[in-house]
Design a protein around this motif. Structure first.
Motif: not given
Length: 211
Positions: A104-116
């Motif tokens: 039941t694992e998720p198969n899509a993600f959005i990784v949030i990063c930062a430029t500062v």
């Protein structure tokens, strides 16, 4: 005027289910109720790239402290999901369940990063961004969860990220039965499971007001 008309018509078209029957209006209250944190997903449902991009696109519309717009987003589809799964932890309040359950694992993600560098303003932006994306996912009939428990360094290396990852948002078709439970402010607030139902205590609205 014409651009706004076409944009509205496109939104109406996208909101129509197959068969052309209109669906109930997605009010904010309905979206908030649908926007629950799922820790189990339908493994047969594959999130598409265009769906992740549509979710990420809300960040061009939301507020940003001092309008820095310092957040950046890395979509992760099913082909790369195995790189992410070993590096995240779900269900911290239910360690005995070892969530997500195998299969039941998720198969899509959005990784949030930062430029500062991370600061108070960036943390505010991060919260607004994550909630806005999850509401967009809910409007699209999808589900998700914000994941703060992950190995930052290993995730950055696994995905070849040029920026520091701050948060991981899983996206998919949730399969869990989740219920909200109104409680007093003094009651225990940890989520729990009983008979296959995931219960989330929420403080009564009248007790949220300071007098």
């Amino acid at each position: 005027m014409a651009d706004n008309y076409l944009e509205r018509k496109m939104e109406e078209y996208l909101a129509q289910p197959a068969g052309g029957r209109s669906k109930p209006i997605a009010t904010l209250t309905r979206l908030l109720r649908k926007n629950r944190s799922h820790r189990g997903y339908d493994s047969l449902f594959t999130v598409r790239e265009d769906q992740l991009r549509r979710i990420i696109a809300v960040n061009a519309l939301i507020p940003s402290a001092r309008n820095r717009q310092a957040l950046r987003f890395r979509p992760v589809l099913s082909d790369e999901a195995p790189k992410v799964l070993p590096l995240i932890r779900l269900g911290g309040a239910l360690p005995e369940l070892h969530l997500p359950v195998a299969g039941t694992e998720p198969n899509a993600f959005i990784v949030i990063c930062a430029t500062v560098p991370e600061d108070r303003d960036l943390d505010i932006d991060l919260g607004i961004s994550a909630q806005s994306m999850l509401l967009q996912a809910a409007e699209m009939g999808l589900n998700g969860i914000c994941i703060g428990a992950f190995d930052r360094q290993r995730l950055r290396e696994a995905l070849g990220l040029p920026l520091e990852p701050l948060l991981v948002v899983a996206i998919g078709k949730g399969i869990e039965h989740i219920e909200l439970v109104e409680v007093n402010a003094s009651a225990p607030l940890a989520y729990y499971r009983r008979d296959g139902i995931h219960y989330v205590p929420k403080i009564r609205p009248e007790e949220l007001i300071v007098r």
